[in-house]
Design a protein around this motif. Structure first.
Motif, PDB file in Angstrom:
ATOM      1  N   UNK A 178       0.833  -1.201   0.000  1.00  0.00           N
ATOM      2  CA  UNK A 178       0.000   0.000   0.000  1.00  0.00           C
ATOM      3  C   UNK A 178       0.874   1.259   0.000  1.00  0.00           C
ATOM      4  N   UNK A 179       0.346   2.382  -0.445  1.00  0.00           N
ATOM      5  CA  UNK A 179       1.131   3.624  -0.424  1.00  0.00           C
ATOM      6  C   UNK A 179       1.651   3.981   0.962  1.00  0.00           C
ATOM      7  N   UNK A 180       0.837   3.750   1.998  1.00  0.00           N
ATOM      8  CA  UNK A 180       1.281   4.075   3.359  1.00  0.00           C
ATOM      9  C   UNK A 180       2.457   3.201   3.788  1.00  0.00           C
ATOM     10  N   UNK A 181       2.377   1.897   3.489  1.00  0.00           N
ATOM     11  CA  UNK A 181       3.469   0.996   3.850  1.00  0.00           C
ATOM     12  C   UNK A 181       4.712   1.288   3.018  1.00  0.00           C
ATOM     13  N   UNK A 182       4.492   1.646   1.763  1.00  0.00           N
ATOM     14  CA  UNK A 182       5.631   1.973   0.903  1.00  0.00           C
ATOM     15  C   UNK A 182       6.366   3.200   1.446  1.00  0.00           C
ATOM     16  N   UNK A 183       5.599   4.170   1.923  1.00  0.00           N
ATOM     17  CA  UNK A 183       6.203   5.359   2.513  1.00  0.00           C
ATOM     18  C   UNK A 183       6.980   4.988   3.779  1.00  0.00           C
ATOM     19  N   UNK A 184       6.445   4.051   4.533  1.00  0.00           N
ATOM     20  CA  UNK A 184       7.117   3.600   5.757  1.00  0.00           C
ATOM     21  C   UNK A 184       8.429   2.900   5.413  1.00  0.00           C
ATOM     22  N   UNK A 185       8.376   2.030   4.408  1.00  0.00           N
ATOM     23  CA  UNK A 185       9.596   1.341   3.983  1.00  0.00           C
ATOM     24  C   UNK A 185      10.645   2.355   3.511  1.00  0.00           C
ATOM     25  N   UNK A 186      10.183   3.335   2.735  1.00  0.00           N
ATOM     26  CA  UNK A 186      11.092   4.325   2.154  1.00  0.00           C
ATOM     27  C   UNK A 186      11.806   5.123   3.247  1.00  0.00           C
ATOM     28  N   UNK A 187      11.039   5.566   4.230  1.00  0.00           N
ATOM     29  CA  UNK A 187      11.629   6.341   5.322  1.00  0.00           C
ATOM     30  C   UNK A 187      12.618   5.493   6.122  1.00  0.00           C
ATOM     31  N   UNK A 188      12.298   4.230   6.314  1.00  0.00           N
ATOM     32  CA  UNK A 188      13.206   3.340   7.043  1.00  0.00           C
ATOM     33  C   UNK A 188      14.496   3.144   6.259  1.00  0.00           C
ATOM     34  N   UNK A 189      14.382   3.027   4.938  1.00  0.00           N
ATOM     35  CA  UNK A 189      15.569   2.855   4.101  1.00  0.00           C
ATOM     36  C   UNK A 189      16.450   4.097   4.165  1.00  0.00           C
ATOM     37  N   UNK A 190      15.834   5.275   4.163  1.00  0.00           N
ATOM     38  CA  UNK A 190      16.604   6.519   4.223  1.00  0.00           C
ATOM     39  C   UNK A 190      17.333   6.659   5.550  1.00  0.00           C
ATOM     40  N   UNK A 191      16.710   6.182   6.613  1.00  0.00           N
ATOM     41  CA  UNK A 191      17.308   6.322   7.936  1.00  0.00           C
ATOM     42  C   UNK A 191      18.568   5.476   8.098  1.00  0.00           C
ATOM     43  N   UNK A 192      18.718   4.462   7.265  1.00  0.00           N
ATOM     44  CA  UNK A 192      19.902   3.609   7.361  1.00  0.00           C
ATOM     45  C   UNK A 192      21.108   4.235   6.654  1.00  0.00           C
ATOM     46  N   UNK A 193      20.866   5.287   5.880  1.00  0.00           N
ATOM     47  CA  UNK A 193      21.945   5.944   5.141  1.00  0.00           C
ATOM     48  C   UNK A 193      22.662   6.941   6.043  1.00  0.00           C
TER      49      UNK A 193
END
Length: 269
Positions: free
Chosen positions: A249-264
């Motif tokens: 879903x768009x909401x989960x995709x946004x959650x995944x995206x933010x989590x991926x950015x935080x690892x950088x």
């Protein structure tokens, strides 16, 4: 079978000989014999980028291999012209040796250049004199149109800067970028001239990068890699949760995206 003695170790002259045999009209390789400068143009670019990737990976063994592939392209182009008695590998080597000696008078002559800036300034002056680039037209048009667009933009901007076509600082360049973005928004609203205005935005962005002392081509490449890695991280997280990426879903995709950015890790400075 061609007359060729195999060795334990080979030299640059062996490479020239091998390429000559590969293009031999009678006993050569069917593919090699058919090639022209134009047909292998893309190969040259690809091999060069693969060598650059080896540099980025800091992989010396891979770089050694990729430089060999680049050298093969040089040898092929030289052989094509040697067959027409125009130039050959030796004359290319002769030309670059003479150029290096001419453009390093602080090493091979009496010129004094104690800093990198002085060396680069002398190099550019000698290059312009050598190629008789005495006008803005000749200097700007000498930037190859085949360069990647951002690289070409930065080089043209730098050369034009010598004639006063430059912003005083990065803040002014940023203001220009913001102005071009506003014009792009207007074009999008009217659906007219969008590509034109988009080009101006990209050109202004390259100019800002140059004013900031940054390589826009490298910056975009790194940004693309970050985007790629984030998408892959999202897919991996979706798999952990039992879904394919296109099912998220768009909401989960946004959650995944933010989590991926935080690892950088954002570089300092």
């Amino acid at each position: 079978m061609v007359d060729f003695e195999q060795k334990e170790h080979y030299t640059a002259q062996d490479l020239v000989r091998i390429v000559s045999l590969l293009r031999d009209p009678v006993n050569g390789c069917p593919w090699d014999k058919e090639q022209t400068h134009q047909s292998i143009r893309a190969n040259f670019i690809e091999e060069t980028y693969e060598a650059v990737e080896a540099i980025d990976l800091n992989d010396a063994h891979l770089l050694e291999e990729e430089l060999g592939d680049v050298l093969l392209q040089v040898a092929l182009h030289c052989q094509m012209e040697a067959e027409k008695n125009v130039f050959d590998f030796d004359s290319v080597c002769d030309g670059i040796c003479k150029k290096l000696i001419y453009r390093h008078p602080h090493v091979f002559g009496d010129t004094v250049a104690e800093t990198t800036g002085e060396v680069l300034s002398n190099w550019e002056a000698l290059k312009n004199a050598e190629k008789e680039r005495t006008t803005a037209k000749s200097r700007l048009e000498s930037v190859p149109a085949a360069f990647p667009a951002l690289m070409r933009a930065a080089k043209v901007q730098k050369r034009a800067g010598a004639y006063g076509f430059a912003y005083p600082d990065a803040a002014a360049a940023l203001a220009d970028l913001e102005s071009e973005l506003a014009e792009l928004k207007e074009a999008m609203a009217s659906d007219e001239g969008v590509q034109w205005e988009l080009g101006d935005v990209l050109f202004a962005a390259a100019n800002l990068g140059r004013m900031l002392g940054q390589d826009s081509e490298l910056a975009l490449s790194q940004a693309t890699t970050r985007f790629q890695n984030r998408v892959i991280a999202c897919e991996e997280q979706a798999a952990v949760e039992g879904m394919a990426l296109e099912q998220v879903s768009p909401d989960d995709l946004d959650r995944y995206w933010k989590a991926a950015k935080q690892t950088e890790q954002t570089p300092k400075g």
